[in-house]
Design a protein around this motif. Structure first.
Motif, PDB file in Angstrom:
ATOM      1  N   PHE A   1      -5.195   0.181 -10.333  1.00  0.00           N
ATOM      2  CA  PHE A   1      -5.916  -1.095  -9.988  1.00  0.00           C
ATOM      3  C   PHE A   1      -5.966  -1.947 -11.263  1.00  0.00           C
ATOM      4  O   PHE A   1      -6.693  -1.621 -12.053  1.00  0.00           O
TER       5      PHE A   1
ATOM      6  N   TYR B   1     -20.711  -8.491 -14.688  1.00  0.00           N
ATOM      7  CA  TYR B   1     -19.457  -7.615 -14.988  1.00  0.00           C
ATOM      8  C   TYR B   1     -19.239  -6.884 -13.692  1.00  0.00           C
ATOM      9  O   TYR B   1     -18.517  -5.849 -13.907  1.00  0.00           O
ATOM     10  N   ALA B   2     -19.583  -7.482 -12.566  1.00  0.00           N
ATOM     11  CA  ALA B   2     -19.086  -6.720 -11.235  1.00  0.00           C
ATOM     12  C   ALA B   2     -17.442  -6.912 -11.285  1.00  0.00           C
ATOM     13  O   ALA B   2     -16.995  -7.958 -11.342  1.00  0.00           O
ATOM     14  N   LEU B   3     -16.882  -5.918 -11.018  1.00  0.00           N
ATOM     15  CA  LEU B   3     -15.594  -5.968 -10.858  1.00  0.00           C
ATOM     16  C   LEU B   3     -14.815  -6.419  -9.582  1.00  0.00           C
ATOM     17  O   LEU B   3     -15.451  -5.905  -8.636  1.00  0.00           O
TER      18      LEU B   3
ATOM     19  N   PHE C   1     -11.480  -6.028  -7.865  1.00  0.00           N
ATOM     20  CA  PHE C   1     -10.210  -5.374  -7.947  1.00  0.00           C
ATOM     21  C   PHE C   1      -9.098  -6.071  -7.330  1.00  0.00           C
ATOM     22  O   PHE C   1      -9.324  -6.549  -6.359  1.00  0.00           O
ATOM     23  N   GLY C   2      -8.080  -5.632  -7.733  1.00  0.00           N
ATOM     24  CA  GLY C   2      -6.454  -5.819  -6.940  1.00  0.00           C
ATOM     25  C   GLY C   2      -6.604  -5.023  -5.962  1.00  0.00           C
ATOM     26  O   GLY C   2      -7.443  -4.170  -5.940  1.00  0.00           O
TER      27      GLY C   2
ATOM     28  N   TYR D   1      -7.709   0.426 -14.070  1.00  0.00           N
ATOM     29  CA  TYR D   1      -8.090   1.807 -13.626  1.00  0.00           C
ATOM     30  C   TYR D   1      -6.984   2.525 -13.127  1.00  0.00           C
ATOM     31  O   TYR D   1      -6.134   2.018 -12.390  1.00  0.00           O
TER      32      TYR D   1
ATOM     33  N   LYS E   1     -10.271  11.201  -5.968  1.00  0.00           N
ATOM     34  CA  LYS E   1     -11.038  10.928  -7.343  1.00  0.00           C
ATOM     35  C   LYS E   1     -11.463   9.452  -7.485  1.00  0.00           C
ATOM     36  O   LYS E   1     -10.822   8.770  -6.798  1.00  0.00           O
ATOM     37  N   GLY E   2     -12.428   9.373  -8.250  1.00  0.00           N
ATOM     38  CA  GLY E   2     -12.725   8.019  -8.401  1.00  0.00           C
ATOM     39  C   GLY E   2     -11.980   7.291  -9.401  1.00  0.00           C
ATOM     40  O   GLY E   2     -11.162   8.027 -10.324  1.00  0.00           O
ATOM     41  N   PRO E   3     -11.886   6.066  -9.520  1.00  0.00           N
ATOM     42  CA  PRO E   3     -11.016   5.338 -10.555  1.00  0.00           C
ATOM     43  C   PRO E   3     -11.354   5.758 -11.830  1.00  0.00           C
ATOM     44  O   PRO E   3     -12.776   6.016 -12.324  1.00  0.00           O
TER      45      PRO E   3
ATOM     46  N   LEU F   1     -11.030   4.464 -16.082  1.00  0.00           N
ATOM     47  CA  LEU F   1     -10.861   3.307 -16.842  1.00  0.00           C
ATOM     48  C   LEU F   1      -9.501   3.818 -17.734  1.00  0.00           C
ATOM     49  O   LEU F   1      -9.470   4.835 -18.551  1.00  0.00           O
TER      50      LEU F   1
ATOM     51  N   TYR G   1     -13.120 -10.547 -18.965  1.00  0.00           N
ATOM     52  CA  TYR G   1     -12.977  -8.611 -19.246  1.00  0.00           C
ATOM     53  C   TYR G   1     -12.002  -8.575 -17.981  1.00  0.00           C
ATOM     54  O   TYR G   1     -12.210  -8.620 -16.939  1.00  0.00           O
TER      55      TYR G   1
ATOM     56  N   ARG H   1      -9.743  -8.417 -23.380  1.00  0.00           N
ATOM     57  CA  ARG H   1     -10.501  -9.650 -23.322  1.00  0.00           C
ATOM     58  C   ARG H   1      -9.633 -10.613 -23.577  1.00  0.00           C
ATOM     59  O   ARG H   1      -8.473 -10.587 -24.441  1.00  0.00           O
TER      60      ARG H   1
ATOM     61  N   GLN I   1      -6.252   5.821 -10.331  1.00  0.00           N
ATOM     62  CA  GLN I   1      -7.014   6.814  -9.427  1.00  0.00           C
ATOM     63  C   GLN I   1      -5.975   7.573  -8.825  1.00  0.00           C
ATOM     64  O   GLN I   1      -5.034   7.268  -8.199  1.00  0.00           O
TER      65      GLN I   1
END
Lengths: 115, 113
Positions: free
Chosen positions: B89, B99-101, B103-104, B36, B42-44, B46, B32, B51, B38
């Motif tokens: 991101f 599904y813990a992300l 991130f780059g 995101y 603010k928060g990220p 989607l 997955y 997939r 940002q």
């Protein structure tokens, strides 16, 4: 808006203190994840809770702990604060199951400053 | 260890141009791949996700291209607008980890008028 809320928005603590951050997930989302975002970096996964049980943990020490409650709220607790804990703390909720169950919706975050 | 590598770190594009951000991963269990957006303070949020069973996904001006064999994926923003100026991101996750992300490090995009 994602429907995920966090409190407080900002917080200042001193080294060695303890802090509790709160999150309210979207209704019906039984999975909540917490992330730490240092300035200029991508979010780092702290841990995840599913139906009130820890369901995975990133590379964070045990002084980072959490709770999830039946009413879709959750907490992140950090003991013995260190200067490097200064960051934006994000919670994200997800349905956990079903179509798009993996999609995580982030709150606005709590900005923590440790002096 | 950074599981998802993102480039470039920053990007300046003129209004109307195409913004391209690239990401690479190593863990073949990832299934997955969300992007995101940002804004400061603010928060990220989607933007779009894909997939590995498809090579491309388009939503409005945003397109993800996915190359499973190369373990790379990219975000294309067509007709870039000043309002697109934000940090982007890429992330990757898998079902085994809930599904813990991962991130780059992010790309700071500035779209000039």
């Amino acid at each position: 808006e994602t429907g995920v809320t966090q409190s407080p928005t900002h917080l200042i603590k001193t080294r060695g203190q303890q802090v509790t951050l709160r999150c309210s997930s979207q209704s019906g989302h039984n999975t909540v994840s917490w992330y730490q975002q240092a300035l200029g970096q991508g979010p780092q996964f702290i841990f995840q809770y599913y139906r009130e049980e820890e369901n995975g943990r990133g590379n964070f020490p045990p002084r980072f702990s959490g709770l999830q409650f039946p009413n879709y709220s959750s907490e992140l607790n950090v003991n013995a604060l260190e200067l490097d804990d200064s960051a934006l703390y994000l919670c994200a909720s997800s349905p956990g199951v079903g179509t798009n169950g993996e999609t995580q919706y982030f709150g606005p975050g709590t900005r923590l400053l440790v002096l | 260890q950074q599981q998802v590598k993102q480039s470039p770190q920053s990007l300046i594009v003129q209004k109307g141009g195409i913004s391209i951000i690239n990401c690479a991963y190593e863990n073949t269990a990832f299934d997955y791949f969300p992007w995101y957006q940002q804004f400061p303070g603010k928060g990220p949020a989607l933007l779009i996700a894909i997939r590995p069973d498809v090579s491309e996904k388009k939503e409005g001006r945003f397109t993800i291209s996915f190359n499973k064999s190369a373990k790379q994926f990219s975000l294309h923003i067509m007709d870039s607008q000043p309002g697109d100026s934000a940090t982007y991101f890429c992330a990757a996750s898998d079902s085994n980890s809930g599904y813990a992300l991962n991130f780059g490090k992010g790309t700071s995009l500035l779209v000039t008028p």
